[in-house]
Write an enzyme that holds these catalytic residues in place. Structure first.
Site, PDB file in Angstrom:
ATOM      1  CG  HIS A  87     -69.304  22.383 -41.707  1.00 27.47           C
ATOM      2  ND1 HIS A  87     -70.643  22.121 -41.867  1.00 27.47           N
ATOM      3  CD2 HIS A  87     -68.949  21.797 -40.528  1.00 27.47           C
ATOM      4  CE1 HIS A  87     -71.078  21.391 -40.837  1.00 27.47           C
ATOM      5  NE2 HIS A  87     -70.082  21.202 -40.005  1.00 27.47           N
ATOM      6  CB  CYS A  88     -72.581  26.219 -44.927  1.00 29.88           C
ATOM      7  SG  CYS A  88     -71.658  26.416 -46.477  1.00 29.88           S
ATOM      8  CB  SER A  89     -75.060  22.551 -47.236  1.00 23.19           C
ATOM      9  OG  SER A  89     -76.115  22.452 -46.310  1.00 23.19           O
TER      10      SER A  89
END
Length: 265
Positions: free
Chosen positions: A156-158
């Protein structure tokens, strides 16, 4: 057939890449590669869903500055935690996306909005191909996915749409999934996050009645032109996606064969 959606209130665009058809007609194994947004918004009801998935490794593509201001990831079990920041302080779009998601004051980003956030997003996707931390982070992420002890891999990222989206493009292309399928998978983000986007915009409007929605929407959506910008940069710099995998990311035949061995049925 596509992979199942992991229905989590706090991660509406979480999904399993299992079921997509790759090289030689072999499908991506279910429950091995799961893309999500940051896990800090998971609800108590979401945690049993994550537990059922049982991630062996959780990969976070955010920069430390983004992690510091966000709710801590909610994790179950004891997965290996890997941090591979794909971030460039010269591109304020990264912190802008985080600020929008977290409801922070956006006044400092007025200039970015004036310049055109859609253009800035396309520029980010070009940077994904050539940026130093992008090349390092995405290459190491692929190597992680070749090792059985890291599967299931949650990454994931943001917002789980841009850095996560481009890593998904890399992984699926390396697995032999065709471009039309990859594009459709990428664009599903908008449908999955439709209600969340409406909530975010409404909250922003309450704080900022004169909000220019057209300036905010480009960072809350994925768009075909963003993906096009990435693909065009790949062709411009490396000639082909295979050239990008090998020369841009340094992925050898051994690594790519290992990836398929682990992730294709």
């Amino acid at each position: 057939m596509t992979g199942r959606d992991w229905e989590m209130v706090g991660a509406p665009n979480a999904r399993d890449l299992g079921g997509l058809v790759g090289a030689d007609g072999r499908r991506v194994r279910a429950g091995r590669l799961i893309r999500t947004p940051a896990l800090g918004r998971l609800t108590d009801e979401d945690l049993p869903v994550l537990a059922k998935l049982g991630p062996a490794c959780v990969l976070d593509l955010r920069d430390g500055s983004e992690i510091a201001v966000a709710p801590a990831d909610r994790i179950v079990g004891e997965p290996r935690m890997v941090h591979l920041p794909v971030h460039d302080p010269e591109h304020p779009v990264f912190t802008y996306v985080s600020a929008v998601l977290l409801g922070h004051d956006l006044d400092s980003y007025a200039e970015l909005a004036r310049q055109g956030t859609a253009g800035a997003m396309a520029e980010i996707y070009r940077w994904f191909v050539t940026g130093a931390s992008a090349r390092v982070g995405f290459a190491e992420a692929v190597r992680l996915a070749t090792r059985p002890e890291n599967l299931p891999l949650v990454y994931h990222c943001s917002a789980g749409k841009d850095r996560t989206g481009w890593l998904t493009v890399i992984l699926l292309t390396a697995l032999g999934v065709d471009e039309a399928t990859i594009r459709a998978e990428y664009l599903r983000n908008n449908q999955l996050t439709d209600s969340l986007r409406a909530v975010i915009i409404e909250a922003m409007r309450r704080r900022q009645p004169e909000l220019d929605v057209d300036a905010v929407l480009p960072v809350l959506e994925v768009r075909p032109e963003y993906l096009d910008a990435g693909y065009q940069e790949v062709r411009r710099v490396h000639g082909s996606f295979d050239g990008y995998l090998r020369d841009g990311l340094g992925l050898t035949d051994e690594i790519l064969t290992g990836l398929r061995a682990q992730l294709l049925e």
